[in-house]
Design a protein around this motif. Structure first.
Motif, PDB file in Angstrom:
ATOM      1  N   LYS A  41       0.831  -1.210   0.000  1.00 28.10           N
ATOM      2  CA  LYS A  41       0.000   0.000   0.000  1.00 28.10           C
ATOM      3  C   LYS A  41       0.860   1.252   0.000  1.00 28.10           C
ATOM      4  O   LYS A  41       0.704   2.148  -0.843  1.00 28.10           O
ATOM      5  CB  LYS A  41      -0.908   0.028   1.244  1.00 28.10           C
ATOM      6  N   THR A  42       1.778   1.303   0.972  1.00 25.86           N
ATOM      7  CA  THR A  42       2.631   2.481   1.085  1.00 25.86           C
ATOM      8  C   THR A  42       3.452   2.666  -0.191  1.00 25.86           C
ATOM      9  O   THR A  42       3.593   3.766  -0.710  1.00 25.86           O
ATOM     10  CB  THR A  42       3.556   2.341   2.306  1.00 25.86           C
ATOM     11  N   THR A  43       3.993   1.559  -0.696  1.00 22.64           N
ATOM     12  CA  THR A  43       4.791   1.636  -1.916  1.00 22.64           C
ATOM     13  C   THR A  43       3.976   2.233  -3.060  1.00 22.64           C
ATOM     14  O   THR A  43       4.438   3.134  -3.760  1.00 22.64           O
ATOM     15  CB  THR A  43       5.311   0.239  -2.295  1.00 22.64           C
ATOM     16  N   MET A 159      -2.619  10.158   1.556  1.00 18.96           N
ATOM     17  CA  MET A 159      -2.636  10.008   3.005  1.00 18.96           C
ATOM     18  C   MET A 159      -2.268   8.578   3.374  1.00 18.96           C
ATOM     19  O   MET A 159      -2.941   7.638   2.962  1.00 18.96           O
ATOM     20  CB  MET A 159      -4.026  10.374   3.543  1.00 18.96           C
ATOM     21  N   ASP A 160      -1.191   8.423   4.153  1.00 21.42           N
ATOM     22  CA  ASP A 160      -0.725   7.091   4.534  1.00 21.42           C
ATOM     23  C   ASP A 160      -1.030   6.835   6.009  1.00 21.42           C
ATOM     24  O   ASP A 160      -0.335   7.333   6.889  1.00 21.42           O
ATOM     25  CB  ASP A 160       0.781   6.958   4.265  1.00 21.42           C
ATOM     26  N   GLU A 161      -2.037   6.063   6.246  1.00 21.27           N
ATOM     27  CA  GLU A 161      -2.475   5.734   7.605  1.00 21.27           C
ATOM     28  C   GLU A 161      -2.465   6.960   8.514  1.00 21.27           C
ATOM     29  O   GLU A 161      -1.867   6.930   9.589  1.00 21.27           O
ATOM     30  CB  GLU A 161      -1.579   4.651   8.215  1.00 21.27           C
ATOM     31  N   PRO A 162      -3.136   8.033   8.112  1.00 23.91           N
ATOM     32  CA  PRO A 162      -2.994   9.272   8.869  1.00 23.91           C
ATOM     33  C   PRO A 162      -3.618   9.197  10.261  1.00 23.91           C
ATOM     34  O   PRO A 162      -3.217   9.929  11.144  1.00 23.91           O
ATOM     35  CB  PRO A 162      -3.728  10.302   8.004  1.00 23.91           C
TER      36      PRO A 162
HETATM   37 MG    MG Z   1       2.582   1.222   4.981  1.00 27.04          MG
END
Ligand code: MG
Ligand code: ATP
Lengths: 367, 253, 232
Positions: A41-43, A159-162
Motif C-alpha cells: 500500500k505504502t509503496t 494520506m498514509d495511515e494518517p
Molecule cells: Mg505502509
C-alpha cells in the motif's frame, strides 16, 4: 484523476512490492488502498509523488506522465499526510501549515493568513497558531498535518495511515471531520489504511491489495461487503460483512407504530398490564430511556433518571437499515425507537418489520 | 597563597604591557587569536562536511576516522609538527610556531564539530525528512530548512566542546615560545613565581567559563523553542488529560 | 635532562631503537602515565555513582549537580592542575595535584553520564522491579545499574581516552610521564630535529589509549552478557 498503468515496483533486494497494478483514482473522490501488512500500500502511494520510483509502468496525473515532471514540482502539487504527521519541530504550527506556500514563494503574510483559516477548518482554535508541535497532542498534530497538506490547495492528496496512531475515539472524530472537509473541498484523495472498517467508512471506492502487490478487488464499499470477489477478499472484509452492508442501505420511510410514553418527572403510571416496558421522553419529546413497569418503585413517586434503562440506540427516519435493526436489537422492549432529524420521537418498529424490509430490498435487487 | 594570587591578578601593572613584560590584555588577545583562527577553520571544514555526510549518509567512515584522531596526544603532535615545520621559518616571526599550533588546534576542533553535526542530521526523525521531501523540498532545502535547524542543539554542543578544548590547548601553545595566557603559567613555573602561574590558570579558567556562557546564550536565541521545549508556563506541553479535552473541543467546534 | 641523544640516527622511524636504549626509563614513564590515566577515572566513577544516583532520585538536585559539574568540566586541564594546590592547601607542585585534578575531571564528566545512564533505564523496568519487592538500594545495584552499564561505559571510554592526552599535558609542567618524552625530544631538537623520543611518545600514548579503550569495551561486554543474547 490518478491512473496506474501496469505499474510494478521491485526493490533492489528482489522484493516485488507492487505487481503490474492497474488502478484509477477518480477526481474528487476518495480511493482507499487497503490490505494486510506488507502488501504494498505504502509503496503504491509513494510512487504517486515519486518518493519511490516505479520499476516499470506509468502513473498518470490527469494527462501528464508523472515521470516527466521534476520531482519537487510534482510534490508541491500533491498534499501528503503521513502516520505521525511528521511536523517540523522547530517551526510554529502556523509556519508548519504554510510550508508549501513558503516554498512556492507566496507572500509570508498572505501564506500565514491562509494557514490560520486552515487551522480553524481542521477544528483547532486560533491560539494554537503560535505553538510548537511538541505542545500538541497526537490527534491535534495529525489535524495540523492535514492542514499542512491542504495549504497550497493541491488538487490531489495522499494520506498514509494518517489516523492510525491515535486512540479509537479520536480516530472517529478525525474521520468524521475528514469526511465533512472532503465534502466541502472535493479533492482527489488516495488514502492508505490497513483497517477495513476505516476503508469502508471513508472510501468512495476501495482497492483491496493482497500480499505481493496484486490488486484483488476494486469496488465501492457496498459492493465489497455484498460481493467480495474471492475468499481472500471475503476473509479480509470480515465475518459480519452482511450486517455491515446494511449500513449502506437506507431504510426509506419506516412505517412506525405509535409508542405510549411518559414524560420525565411525571408520576409513575400504575400497571397497564399489557406490557411492562414504557418509553420515557423529555419535554421536547426526545426519547430518554425505558421504564420497567414490573419493577419495585418503593421510595419513588415520579419518573426519575435513575429508574431508566438507557442502553438502546435510536434510529433516524431516513437513516440506514443497519441503524434501524440495531435500534430494535438494543432495545430492552424489542421495539426500536425511531426519531426525526431533530431527535423527537416518531414511533417504533420491531426487528421483524425491519427484516421484512431487508428481504424486500434483496428481492428488488435480484430480479 | 590565594592572597598572593589575588594580589598578582589585581595588580594593574600586570594587565598592560611594560618595557619588559607583555600584559594580560595582550596575551588574552593572542590567546583569542589562536582560538579564533582554529575555530573558524575547523567550522569551515567540519560543518559542511558533517551536514553533507549526515544528509547523504555517505562517507560515514570519515567521521569514524576523525574520531580516531582524538586518541593522539595533543602535546606530542604539537612538538612533532614544531620540530618539522619551524626550521623552515628562520627569522624573527612566530610563523614557525604558529602554523604547527594552528594545525594541532584544528585537528582538535574538527572531530567534535564533525561528529556532532553528522549525528545531529543523521538523527532527524525519518518521518520529518520524509514529510519534507514529500512536500516538494529539494535536497538542499531539506538540509538547510529542516535538518540543519533541528540539529542545532547537537551542533552547538559540538562547537562548545571544541571551543573549550581550543582554549585549553591554546594554553599549551605557550609551551612553545608563543604568547597567550599560557605564557603566565609556563613563565611562572620557570621563574618559580607561583602566584603568576596560578593566576594564569585562573585567567584561562575564567576565559573558558565566560566563552561557554556566551556560546550558551547565543544557542539559547538561535535554537527554536520548539526543539528546546522551553515554553512559557502558560502554554506548557499538554498532559494527556488536557489534550483529550482540547480534542473534544476541536471536534465540536 | 639526564637522557642524552646517544642513538646515532635521528630518523622518526628509529623510535623503537630509542625505546630499547632507554627501556627502563621509558617503561617507568609508561607505567606512571597508565596509573595517572586509570586511577582518577576509577575514583571518579566511585564518586560519580552516588552523585548521579542522587540527581536521578531527587529530581530537584539534577539541575544544580549537572551545572556545577558542567562548570568544572569547562575549566581547562592545565588551569585546573595549577589551581588545585592552592585551593586544597597543598604545596605547589605536590605530586597529588594532577591525580586530584584528573579525578575532578572524571567526576565532572561521569556524573552526567551516570545520571543519563540511569535515565535510560525504562520506567517500566523500574516499576516492575519495585513491584517485585526490591528495596531502593537493592534495586539500584541489581536492576538499574546493570542496565545503565552500556551508557556509563560509553562515558568511561571518553574519560580514559581523553585522560591519556591530558596526562601528557601534565608532563609539560614537569610531571614524570610520557609527556616528558616530548619535552626531551623538543630540547634535543636544537639545532637539528631529533624525532625518536617524540614519535615514541606519540606511539606509546596512542597504544595506551587504544588498550584502555578496548579494556572498557571488554569490561562492558563482560558486565552485560544479556546484550549478546539479542538476535542480530
Ligand atoms: Mg505502509
Ligand atoms: N526499501 C525497501 N527495500 C526492500 N523491500 C521493501 C522496501 N520497502 C518496502 N519493502 C517491502 O515491500 C513490501 C511492501 O511494503 P509496503 O511498505 O508498501 O507495505 P504496506 O502495505 O504499506 O504495509 P504496512 O501496512 O505494514 O504499512 C513489503 O514486503 C516490504 O517488506
Amino acid at each position: 484523476m490518478i491512473r496506474f498503468d501496469a505499474v510494478t515496483k521491485r526493490y533492489p533486494d528482489g522484493t516485488v512490492a507492487v505487481d503490474s497494478l492497474e488502478l484509477t483514482a477518480a477526481s474528487g473522490q476518495i480511493t482507499v488502498l487497503v490490505g494486510p501488512s506488507g502488501c504494498g500500500k505504502t509503496t503504491s502511494l509513494r510512487m504517486i509523488n515519486r518518493m519511490i520510483e516505479p520499476t516499470s509502468g506509468t502513473i498518470w496525473l490527469d494527462d501528464t506522465d508523472t515521470a516527466s515532471m521534476a520531482t519537487h514540482e510534482l510534490r508541491r502539487q500533491i498534499g501528503y499526510v503521513i502516520q505521525h504527521a511528521g511536523l517540523f519541530p522547530h517551526r510554529t504550527i502556523v509556519d508548519n501549515i504554510a510550508t508549501v506556500p513558503f516554498l512556492l514563494g507566496t507572500d509570508k503574510k498572505e501564506a500565514r493568513k491562509t494557514a490560520l483559516e486552515l487551522l480553524e477548518r481542521v477544528g483547532l482554535p486560533p491560539h494554537f497558531a503560535k505553538r510548537y508541535p511538541a505542545q500538541l497532542s497526537g490527534g491535534q498534530q495529525q489535524r495540523v498535518g492535514v492542514a499542512r497538506a491542504l495549504a497550497a490547495d493541491p488538487p490531489v492528496m495522499l494520506m498514509d495511515e494518517p489516523f492510525s496512531a491515535v486512540d479509537p475515539v479520536v480516530r472517529e472524530q478525525l474521520q468524521d471531520e475528514f469526511l465533512r472537509l472532503q465534502q466541502e473541498l472535493g479533492k482527489t484523495i488516495v488514502f492508505v489504511t490497513h483497517d477495513i472498517d476505516e476503508a469502508i467508512k471513508l472510501g468512495d471506492q476501495v482497492a483491496v491489495l493482497r500480499v505481493g502487490g496484486h490488486l484483488a478487488q476494486l469496488a465501492s464499499p457496498v459492493e465489497l461487503l455484498s460481493r467480495p470477489i474471492d475468499a481472500f477478499v471475503a476473509g479480509f472484509v470480515g465475518r459480519d460483512r452482511g450486517y455491515r452492508a446494511l449500513g449502506f442501505t437506507t431504510a426509506g420511510t419506516l412505517s412506525t407504530r405509535g409508542e405510549p410514553t411518559v414524560t420525565l418527572g411525571a408520576a409513575i403510571p400504575k400497571g397497564t398490564d399489557t406490557d411492562t416496558w414504557l418509553l420515557v421522553v423529555d419535554a421536547q419529546q426526545a426519547p430518554q430511556g425505558w421504564l420497567d413497569l414490573g419493577a419495585d418503585f418503593t421510595g419513588h413517586e415520579t419518573v426519575s433518571d435513575e429508574l431508566l434503562y438507557r442502553g438502546g440506540t435510536l434510529a433516524t427516519q431516513g437513516g440506514t437499515l443497519r441503524a434501524a435493526l440495531d435500534a430494535c436489537l438494543s432495545s430492552p422492549s424489542g421495539r426500536g425507537v425511531v426519531v426525526d432529524d431533530g431527535g423527537a420521537l416518531i414511533g417504533s418498529v420491531t426487528a421483524r418489520e425491519v427484516l421484512e424490509l431487508i428481504e424486500a430490498r434483496e428481492t428488488e435487487r435480484q430480479p | 597563597m590565594i592572597a598572593d594570587v589575588v594580589t598578582w591578578l589585581t595588580d594593574s601593572s600586570h594587565w598592560t604591557d611594560t618595557k619588559f613584560d607583555t600584559g594580560i590584555w595582550t596575551q588574552l588577545l593572542a590567546h583569542l587569536k589562536f582560538v579564533g583562527i582554529a575555530l573558524a577553520i575547523a567550522l569551515l571544514i567540519a560543518l559542511p562536511l558533517g551536514l553533507f555526510i549526515g544528509h547523504t549518509r555517505r562517507w560515514g567512515w570519515l567521521v569514524a576516522g576523525a574520531n580516531a584522531l582524538r586518541a593522539l596526544p595533543t602535546v606530542g603532535v604539537l612538538v612533532l609538527l614544531t620540530v618539522i615545520i619551524s626550521p623552515h621559518f628562520q627569522g624573527r616571526t612566530d610563523t614557525g610556531f604558529l602554523i604547527p599550533t594552528e594545525i594541532v588546534l584544528v585537528l582538535l576542533a574538527v572531530p567534535p564539530i564533525l561528529s556532532n553535526t553528522y549525528a545531529g542530521v543523521q538523527n532527524v526523525e525519518p518521518g520529518i525528512r520524509d514529510a519534507a521531501f514529500g512536500m516538494g523540498m529539494t535536497g538542499p532545502q531539506v538540509l538547510l530548512r529542516v535538518e540543519f535547524p533541528i540539529s542545532l542543539p547537537l551542533i552547538f554542543s559540538g562547537v562548545r566542546s571544541a571551543t573549550l578544548q581550543l582554549i585549553a590547548t591554546a594554553t599549551v601553545a605557550s609551551y612553545l615560545p608563543l604568547g597567550g595566557l599560557g605564557r603566565f603559567i609556563y613563565d611562572g613555573l620557570a621563574q618559580q613565581d607561583y602566584p603568576q602561574m596560578i593566576g594564569g590558570g585562573v585567567l584561562v579558567a575564567a576565559l573558558a567559563l565566560l566563552t561557554d556562557l556566551v556560546l550558551a546564550t547565543i544557542q539559547r536565541y538561535v535554537v527554536s523553542r520548539g526543539i528546546t521545549r522551553r515554553f512559557s508556563s502558560k502554554q506548557a506541553v499538554p498532559d494527556s488529560r488536557i489534550a483529550a479535552v482540547h480534542e473534544t473541543d476541536g471536534a465540536h467546534a | 635532562m639526564t637522557v642524552l641523544a646517544d642513538s646515532t640516527s635521528s630518523s622518526p622511524l628509529h623510535f623503537a631503537q630509542y625505546f630499547l636504549d632507554h627501556s627502563s626509563e621509558d617503561l617507568r614513564l609508561l607505567w606512571s602515565h597508565t596509573w595517572l590515566s586509570v586511577v582518577p577515572v576509577v575514583i571518579g566513577l566511585l564518586i560519580a555513582l552516588p552523585l548521579g544516583w542522587t540527581a536521578r532520585r531527587y529530581r530537584w538536585t539534577y539541575p544544580p549537580i549537572i551545572s556545577i559539574t558542567g562548570l568544572l568540566y569547562t575549566i581547562p586541564s592545565i588551569a585546573l592542575f595549577v589551581m588545585v594546590p592552592p585551593l586544597l592547601g597543598l604545596d605547589t607542585l605536590d605530586p597529588l595535584q594532577v591525580p586530584i585534578a584528573l579525578t575532578v575531571y572524571s567526576v565532572a564528566l561521569l556524573v552526567r553520564v551516570v545520571a543519563d545512564g540511569l535515565a535510560s533505564v525504562p520506567e517500566d523496568t523500574v516499576q516492575a522491579a519495585t513491584a517485585l519487592g526490591f528495596r531502593p538500594v537493592e534495586r539500584f545495584f541489581k536492576v538499574e545499574l546493570p542496565i545503565a552499564v552500556p551508557v556509563i561505559a560509553a562515558g568511561l571510554r571518553v574519560a580514559v581516552v581523553s585522560n591519556v592526552s591530558i596526562v601528557a599535558v601534565a608532563g609539560t609542567i614537569g610531571l614524570s610521564n610520557l609527556g616528558q618524552l616530548f619535552t626531551q625530544g623538543f630540547q634535543l631538537s636544537t639545532p637539528d630535529a631529533y624525532y625518536p623520543p617524540i614519535v615514541l611518545g606519540i606511539v606509546l600514548c596512542v597504544l595506551l589509549a587504544v588498550v584502555l579503550d578496548l579494556a572498557v569495551v571488554g569490561l562492558n561486554r563482560l558486565l552485560t552478557p544479556w546484550r549478546r543474547a539479542v538476535p542480530s
